[in-house]
Motif scaffolding. Structure first.
Motif, PDB file in Angstrom:
ATOM      1  N   GLN A 206       6.056   7.948   0.260  1.00 53.91           N
ATOM      2  CA  GLN A 206       7.076   7.251  -0.520  1.00 53.91           C
ATOM      3  C   GLN A 206       8.231   6.880   0.399  1.00 53.91           C
ATOM      4  OE1 GLN A 206       6.519   6.119  -3.565  1.00 53.91           O
ATOM      5  NE2 GLN A 206       8.353   4.963  -3.096  1.00 53.91           N
TER       6      GLN A 206
ATOM      7  N   ILE B 165       7.506   3.783   2.197  1.00 55.58           N
ATOM      8  CA  ILE B 165       7.692   2.591   1.377  1.00 55.58           C
ATOM      9  C   ILE B 165       9.169   2.302   1.188  1.00 55.58           C
ATOM     10  CG2 ILE B 165       7.325   1.706  -0.952  1.00 55.58           C
ATOM     11  CD1 ILE B 165       4.658   3.472  -0.740  1.00 55.58           C
TER      12      ILE B 165
ATOM     13  N   ASP C  72      -8.884  -8.379   1.137  1.00 51.46           N
ATOM     14  CA  ASP C  72      -9.377  -7.743  -0.082  1.00 51.46           C
ATOM     15  C   ASP C  72      -8.693  -6.405  -0.313  1.00 51.46           C
ATOM     16  OD1 ASP C  72     -11.030  -9.838  -0.479  1.00 51.46           O
ATOM     17  OD2 ASP C  72     -12.859  -8.847   0.218  1.00 51.46           O
ATOM     18  N   GLN C  73      -8.580  -5.608   0.767  1.00 47.48           N
ATOM     19  CA  GLN C  73      -7.903  -4.316   0.635  1.00 47.48           C
ATOM     20  C   GLN C  73      -6.436  -4.511   0.262  1.00 47.48           C
ATOM     21  OE1 GLN C  73      -8.813  -2.715   4.517  1.00 47.48           O
ATOM     22  NE2 GLN C  73     -10.036  -1.081   3.611  1.00 47.48           N
TER      23      GLN C  73
ATOM     24  N   PHE D 171      -5.074  -7.035  -1.316  1.00 46.86           N
ATOM     25  CA  PHE D 171      -4.968  -7.479  -2.706  1.00 46.86           C
ATOM     26  C   PHE D 171      -5.210  -6.321  -3.665  1.00 46.86           C
ATOM     27  CE2 PHE D 171      -7.320  -9.134  -6.481  1.00 46.86           C
ATOM     28  CZ  PHE D 171      -6.204  -9.624  -7.156  1.00 46.86           C
ATOM     29  N   TYR D 172      -6.171  -5.491  -3.306  1.00 45.00           N
ATOM     30  CA  TYR D 172      -6.470  -4.323  -4.154  1.00 45.00           C
ATOM     31  C   TYR D 172      -5.219  -3.450  -4.306  1.00 45.00           C
ATOM     32  CZ  TYR D 172      -9.131  -0.261  -5.864  1.00 45.00           C
ATOM     33  OH  TYR D 172      -9.618   0.783  -6.605  1.00 45.00           O
ATOM     34  N   CYS D 173      -4.553  -3.169  -3.195  1.00 41.78           N
ATOM     35  CA  CYS D 173      -3.332  -2.356  -3.252  1.00 41.78           C
ATOM     36  C   CYS D 173      -2.247  -3.068  -4.053  1.00 41.78           C
ATOM     37  CB  CYS D 173      -2.798  -2.077  -1.849  1.00 41.78           C
ATOM     38  SG  CYS D 173      -3.899  -1.068  -0.851  1.00 41.78           S
ATOM     39  N   GLN D 174      -2.104  -4.371  -3.820  1.00 39.87           N
ATOM     40  CA  GLN D 174      -1.069  -5.124  -4.535  1.00 39.87           C
ATOM     41  C   GLN D 174      -1.327  -5.148  -6.035  1.00 39.87           C
ATOM     42  OE1 GLN D 174      -1.423  -8.445  -1.479  1.00 39.87           O
ATOM     43  NE2 GLN D 174       0.587  -8.831  -2.335  1.00 39.87           N
ATOM     44  N   SER D 175      -2.611  -5.224  -6.394  1.00 36.04           N
ATOM     45  CA  SER D 175      -2.932  -5.295  -7.823  1.00 36.04           C
ATOM     46  C   SER D 175      -2.605  -3.972  -8.523  1.00 36.04           C
ATOM     47  CB  SER D 175      -4.410  -5.631  -8.019  1.00 36.04           C
ATOM     48  OG  SER D 175      -5.205  -4.476  -7.818  1.00 36.04           O
ATOM     49  N   ARG D 176      -2.320  -2.923  -7.708  1.00 36.45           N
ATOM     50  CA  ARG D 176      -1.922  -1.637  -8.298  1.00 36.45           C
ATOM     51  C   ARG D 176      -0.407  -1.456  -8.305  1.00 36.45           C
ATOM     52  NH1 ARG D 176      -6.289  -2.441 -10.063  1.00 36.45           N
ATOM     53  NH2 ARG D 176      -8.131  -1.162  -9.632  1.00 36.45           N
ATOM     54  N   GLY D 177       0.302  -2.471  -7.778  1.00 41.91           N
ATOM     55  CA  GLY D 177       1.754  -2.419  -7.872  1.00 41.91           C
ATOM     56  C   GLY D 177       2.495  -2.316  -6.550  1.00 41.91           C
ATOM     57  N   LEU D 178       1.763  -2.276  -5.425  1.00 37.96           N
ATOM     58  CA  LEU D 178       2.437  -2.204  -4.126  1.00 37.96           C
ATOM     59  C   LEU D 178       2.746  -3.612  -3.638  1.00 37.96           C
ATOM     60  CD1 LEU D 178       0.031   0.380  -2.481  1.00 37.96           C
ATOM     61  CD2 LEU D 178       2.335   0.804  -3.265  1.00 37.96           C
ATOM     62  N   ASP D 179       3.961  -3.830  -3.118  1.00 36.89           N
ATOM     63  CA  ASP D 179       4.218  -5.151  -2.560  1.00 36.89           C
ATOM     64  C   ASP D 179       3.508  -5.257  -1.210  1.00 36.89           C
ATOM     65  OD1 ASP D 179       5.846  -4.070  -0.564  1.00 36.89           O
ATOM     66  OD2 ASP D 179       7.653  -4.278  -1.780  1.00 36.89           O
TER      67      ASP D 179
ATOM     68  N   LEU E  59       0.653   1.391   3.740  1.00 37.23           N
ATOM     69  CA  LEU E  59      -0.291   2.367   3.197  1.00 37.23           C
ATOM     70  C   LEU E  59      -1.633   2.303   3.943  1.00 37.23           C
ATOM     71  CD1 LEU E  59      -0.649   4.375   0.686  1.00 37.23           C
ATOM     72  CD2 LEU E  59      -1.988   2.527  -0.291  1.00 37.23           C
ATOM     73  N   LEU E  60      -2.126   1.085   4.135  1.00 42.85           N
ATOM     74  CA  LEU E  60      -3.419   0.921   4.791  1.00 42.85           C
ATOM     75  C   LEU E  60      -3.362   1.397   6.240  1.00 42.85           C
ATOM     76  CD1 LEU E  60      -4.385  -2.586   3.370  1.00 42.85           C
ATOM     77  CD2 LEU E  60      -5.469  -0.412   2.831  1.00 42.85           C
TER      78      LEU E  60
END
Lengths: 492, 248
Positions: free
Chosen positions: A5, A8, A440-441, A443-451, A458-459
């Motif tokens: 956190q 971020i 793809d990775q 977008f996957y993270c972004q679709s969970r709320g991460l900018d 994170l990756l």
């Protein structure tokens, strides 16, 4: 998870802000050696340090040999020719002479270290304040050590932790016995230059059987303009001892390139263990134009001299315009072990050529290399590593894993492993991967709320997790934040 | 709740969604069924905001707010959740870390207080128990080395933890055996509520035995060609998509 956190939060706090937060300059009166390099300058530095005659001769010898050497050109880095006469080789804050305690240190300097988050105050820890970090710090500012904390506390266990300039005066026999026995004067161009003009650095001696009671650390700060920093660190772990040592580095943002050519020598005797961690965050230069930044040309080497000795290097390299650095282990003692864990991040116009050498001389020696390279922007990152087993190194084992992660289309990653087995009874394993940070990775993270920035952080933190886990706690959190900050702006 | 009007979407210049309109009121579950290549996944990715899906005309809004103007993370913070047909692997990031990070990011975006660590763990244990997932799985790299079915459970676990307002399930039944299908469906059904909407995208009717839709739409050649009650799904199961594909 909390650290994550933090990562971020840091990225968010920095979004649109200043990327390199250590780029400030401390305004204080400093004295310099005359510009340029000559025998007189070498004499000047030696005199400033009140060195014994033998040390001056040693330096002059190194200087004369350096004049006959050529700058190495084999690394995959590109920079204009360095004018060695166009720099100051000594810069120090003006100060009173005589023994110094923390109370006598210029308050402006104390404020600088406070701003950098480096704990120089012993009181809190000695008073038993909970949460105060138990870390002894040697603070090197340009060419001199300005403060070394917890010396009295450490002396109780017989541990010597002091500026090397002081060790030359107070412990000449120890220094003379070990200096340049791991990195010989003429080992390479930059090590030889360092031998001639090194100004300060840390000296550590851990007596037999002692487990150093706290983390030791040196914090290097380049402040003055037009100077180079040439520090020398010598760590000796006597039989059966243990020490964990941390090193951090920062510098102001400037348009000029500044040279940092350090030499670090580690000696581990029988059953001794040294853990050496670096978080290198020198100013990397302007990410767009590539102007400025530190040239980090460093020689770090450990001699596992005693049987069953162990040295572990962990490095997080995020700064510098150019990094040229190969922390290595000479595995001389029977059953000795070397480890190298590395995260090298390049962004903007940075270039890094870094790796390690594991030289197996003794029987049943073991080594392990985990190197993670991350390239973003228009940067170049090269892993260069040597693993060799000599005829007597029967039963030597190495495991190497090199992973490269590319972010964006304009960066490059290279892996250059050298493997030499000079006997038939050794086992070398090498694994290497190169991957691109996938959309793809992300977008996957972004679709969970991460900018986007948080998703990259994170990756990438996932990618380097194996190595981050090797760092001491206090540094791991810092390093994790640094990973995020270094990659800011790497995704559109 | 979700309103899609005359939506046109192209990928690489090629039109895929071609004038799609759909309205899902709060509290309802709508199924979108269609043959392969009808544009089902394109619809779900477009709603979630994936790059490369160019909206050339039309609109999509959630409770009156234009979704298409928002970044994927902003949509997530507004409560949109897409359960992926092919969930991604994130090496080195344990599922627990991933979910906590996502949850905190959403809380922050909405100006809500953070879930405390003990509260978070309690909720994860509950959700994992409901989906018969071992907590050890949550400590390894997200989805790394997971079977197709395990990945789908992980999607539903994330959904239970993030408590979205609008759920999009993209082919959630693919790769699930019958027991897993039941467990996953129970997880989804637990989130049914009067203030949530749900879009269930599927090729087969069998998922709808477990997640009962209020409405069923047939998607063919990029637009809705028929709508009806749950009985429409049964008809499709019997007769196939042929007549709709031809009609489109």
């Amino acid at each position: 998870m909390a650290a994550l956190q933090d990562t971020i939060d840091t990225v968010e706090a920095l979004a649109g802000g200043e990327r390199y937060k250590h780029g400030f300059v401390t305004d204080l009166e400093q004295e310099f050696a005359p510009k340029g390099l000559s025998e007189d300058i070498v004499r000047f530095i030696s005199a400033k340090k009140n060195e014994p005659e033998w040390m001056l001769e040693w330096r002059l010898d190194a200087y004369r040999r350096w004049l006959a050497m050529d700058e190495p050109d084999w690394a995959k880095v590109d920079f204009p020719k360095i004018d060695y006469q166009d720099a100051y080789y000594y810069a120090a804050p003006k100060e009173k002479v005589g023994p110094k305690s923390l109370d006598e240190v210029d308050p402006e300097l104390l404020r600088t270290y406070e701003k950098l988050g480096i704990p120089l105050r012993e009181q809190a820890v000695l008073a038993g304040v909970e949460g105060a970090p138990r870390i002894a710090v040697d603070a090197v500012f340009d060419s001199v050590s300005v403060a070394t904390t917890f010396r009295a506390e450490l002396a109780k266990s017989g541990v010597i932790f002091c500026p090397i300039s002081e060790a030359l005066r107070d412990h000449p026999d120890l220094v003379r016995k070990y200096l340049a026995t791991v990195v010989p004067t003429t080992d390479n161009y930059f090590a030889c230059l360092n031998s001639a003009v090194f100004s300060d650095g840390s000296f550590v001696y851990i007596p037999p059987g002692v487990r150093c009671p706290m983390e030791l650390s040196t914090y290097f700060r380049i402040n003055a303009s037009g100077t180079g920093q040439f520090e020398r660190t010598l760590i000796i772990a006597d039989k059966g001892s243990y020490v964990s040592y941390l090193e951090g580095c920062t510098a102001p943002m400037r348009d000029e390139n500044q040279l940092h050519a350090a030499v670090v020598e580690l000696v581990a005797l029988e059953d001794a263990e040294i853990k050496y961690s670096t978080v290198q965050n020198w100013y990397p230069g302007d990410p767009e134009t590539g102007r400025g930044g530190i040239y980090n040309f460093v020689t770090k080497r450990a001699d596992c001299r005693g049987d069953r000795s162990k040295v572990s290097w962990t490095q997080v390299e995020t700064g510098s315009a150019i990094t040229w650095k190969y922390p290595s282990c000479i595995l001389r003692g029977e059953g000795s072990q070397g480890e190298f864990y590395s995260i090298a991040i390049t962004n903007g116009r940075q270039q890094a050529d870094t790796g390690t050498k594991m030289i197996h001389l003794g029987a049943n020696t073991r080594s392990r290399i985990i190197a993670k390279g991350i390239s973003a922007g228009r940067s170049t990152s090269t892993y260069r590593g040597l693993v060799s087993a000599h005829p007597k190194a029967l039963g030597a084992r190495n495991f190497t894993q090199c992973d490269s992660l590319l972010i964006g289309k304009d960066c490059a990653a290279h892996t250059v492993p050298y493997v030499e087995a000079r006997n038939a009874h050794c086992t070398f394993e090498h694994e290497a991967t190169t991957t691109r940070l996938s959309d793809d990775q992300l977008f996957y993270c972004q679709s969970r709320g991460l900018d986007a920035e948080a998703a990259v952080a994170l990756l990438v933190n996932g990618f380097v997790r194996d190595v981050l886990q090797q760092l001491p706690m206090e540094f791991a959190v810092e390093a994790q934040k640094l990973v995020a900050v270094s990659l800011e702006g790497s995704v559109g | 709740m979700l309103s899609i009007s005359n939506l046109h979407v192209s990928i690489g210049g090629k039109p895929i969604i071609d004038g799609l309109s759909l309205h899902v009121p709060a509290g309802e579950v709508h199924a979108v069924m269609g043959p392969n290549g009808a544009g089902k996944s394109t619809l779900s990715y477009t709603l979630a905001g994936r790059a490369g899906y160019a909206v050339t005309a039309g609109s999509a809004s959630l409770d009156g707010e234009d979704l298409l103007a928002l970044t994927p993370d902003q949509r997530a913070a507004r409560g949109v959740f897409l359960s992926f047909q092919y969930p991604l692997e994130i090496p080195g990031v344990p599922a627990l870390t991933f979910i906590r990070t996502a949850l905190n990011a959403q809380h922050k975006a909405r100006g809500e207080p953070e879930t405390s660590a003990p509260e978070f763990l309690k909720r994860v244990r509950e959700a994992a128990g409901r989906l018969r997932m071992d907590m050890d799985m949550l400590k390894r790299g997200l989805n790394v080395g997971f079977s197709g079915g395990e990945k789908k459970r992980m999607e539903i676990l994330q959904m239970l933890m993030l408590e979205p307002r609008f759920l999009i399930l993209d082919e959630t039944d693919s790769g699930l055996d019958i027991d897993a299908l039941r467990i996953v469906s129970e997880g989804v059904n637990a989130l049914r509520s009067p203030d949530r909407g749900m879009l269930v995208i599927t090729h087969y009717q069998r998922l709808l035995d477990y997640i009962r839709p209020d409405r069923v739409h047939v998607l063919a050649a990029g637009r809705i060609v028929a709508s009806g009650g749950p009985e429409l799904a049964l008809e499709l199961e019997r007769e196939g998509y042929d007549k709709y594909a031809r009609a489109a």
